[in-house]
Enzyme design. Structure first.
Site, PDB file in Angstrom:
ATOM      1  N   SER A 229      -6.734  24.235  64.189  1.00 30.23           N
ATOM      2  CA  SER A 229      -5.932  24.786  62.825  1.00 30.23           C
ATOM      3  C   SER A 229      -5.892  26.226  63.000  1.00 30.23           C
ATOM      4  CB  SER A 229      -7.051  24.115  61.592  1.00 30.23           C
ATOM      5  OG  SER A 229      -6.422  24.536  60.278  1.00 30.23           O
TER       6      SER A 229
ATOM      7  N   ASP B  20      -1.237  14.639  58.547  1.00 22.28           N
ATOM      8  CA  ASP B  20      -2.175  15.593  58.510  1.00 22.28           C
ATOM      9  C   ASP B  20      -2.790  16.021  57.330  1.00 22.28           C
ATOM     10  OD1 ASP B  20      -3.449  17.869  60.373  1.00 22.28           O
ATOM     11  OD2 ASP B  20      -2.431  18.861  58.366  1.00 22.28           O
TER      12      ASP B  20
ATOM     13  N   HIS C 148      -6.324  15.893  58.570  1.00 27.40           N
ATOM     14  CA  HIS C 148      -6.460  17.112  59.267  1.00 27.40           C
ATOM     15  C   HIS C 148      -7.729  17.491  59.730  1.00 27.40           C
ATOM     16  CE1 HIS C 148      -5.496  21.314  60.055  1.00 27.40           C
ATOM     17  NE2 HIS C 148      -6.467  21.700  59.352  1.00 27.40           N
TER      18      HIS C 148
END
Length: 287
Positions: free
Chosen positions: A97, A213, A268
């Site tokens: 991320s 995601d 995610h």
């Protein structure tokens, strides 16, 4: 007795040899989180490469991850540089991320010895979308009007604003965003040549993301894609800074050093703990 002792010594020597063959791995966590994100990933690594040294960066956790990107990069680089010096044979970076963008900064400012940079759902070409993270931090803002705050001196004190890539306000983005346009060499940067030279030291780059995601927007940003003014995604190889080889991405791609992986059905928060992703997209690049 002698044979038994010899067998034990051989086992120890072999184990030391195998351990030495595995390069040190550094994990960089995502926004609003910390080093504990890597626990399952570390377990996977130890299963396939026992004895591998893994360092999960313990810095800028929770709300500290909202500190400006350059501040994070320059502080973290001290620890990373030390690990590099202790491992002259090379290291690997696994970054998740926002951590992937921090690692992009490290690859630009350091004369590094990174063999593989594995980026797990990172906003490498910026972020532009309403997500649970943004709703938590800015409950009264929509993506369409966040630029009014992000592209200001005060707004740039927040990490997300440093890579907020609003396709409808590109002049303001290049004028105000203090991190991503600099990394991309889209704006004047006295260190642009050095950034590119350092980035090109990289041997392999693995870009992992997918349409389910739910956080990175567009999700193709994990593979250097971004929106145009119609919010149509411009893929990596059509980006101006790719075509102009502004920071070395075209050169890496021509070397066949860039590997793109797209996986459906992965949310995610699961990229770094998904065993299929590890077996497919991470383990093969940890040699």
């Amino acid at each position: 007795m002698y044979r038994r002792q010899t067998h034990i010594v051989c086992m120890i020597v072999c184990q030391c040899f195998l351990t030495a063959a595995y390069k040190h791995v550094i994990f960089m966590h995502g926004i609003l989180s910390g080093p504990w994100e890597s626990s399952e990933l570390e377990a996977y690594i130890q299963q396939v490469h026992p004895g591998t040294n893994v360092t999960s960066i313990d810095a800028f956790t929770f709300l500290g991850s909202l500190t400006t990107m350059w501040t994070q990069v320059y502080k973290i680089q001290i620890q990373v540089h030390q690990i590099m010096e202790e491992n002259p044979e090379g290291i690997h970076l696994i970054c998740y991320s926002q951590g992937g963008l921090i690692c992009r900064g490290l690859l630009s400012i350091l004369q590094h010895n990174v063999e593989s940079f594995v980026s797990l759902s990172s906003p490498l070409a910026g972020q532009f979308g309403d997500t649970v993270y943004l709703k938590y931090l800015f409950p009264t803002y929509l993506k369409e009007n966040l630029y009014k705050f992000f592209y200001t001196e005060r707004g740039q004190n927040i990490s997300v604003a440093n890579y907020w890539n609003d396709p409808h306000h590109q002049e303001l983005y290049r004028m105000w965003a203090t991190y991503l346009p600099v990394l991309n060499n889209e704006t004047h940067n006295e260190q642009s040549f050095k950034f590119k030279e350092n980035f090109l030291r990289l041997k392999t780059m693995v870009l992992v993301g997918g349409p389910d995601d739910g956080v990175i927007a567009p999700w193709q940003s994990s593979q250097f894609g971004s929106f145009d003014s119609n919010e149509t995604v411009i893929p990596m190889r059509e980006q101006k800074w790719y075509i102009n080889d502004s920071f070395g991405l075209l050169t890496l791609d021509k070397r066949k050093a860039v590997h793109l992986f797209t996986h459906h059905g992965v949310q995610h928060v699961h990229w770094y703990r998904n065993r299929t992703i590890f077996d497919c997209c991470i383990e093969p690049y940890l040699t």
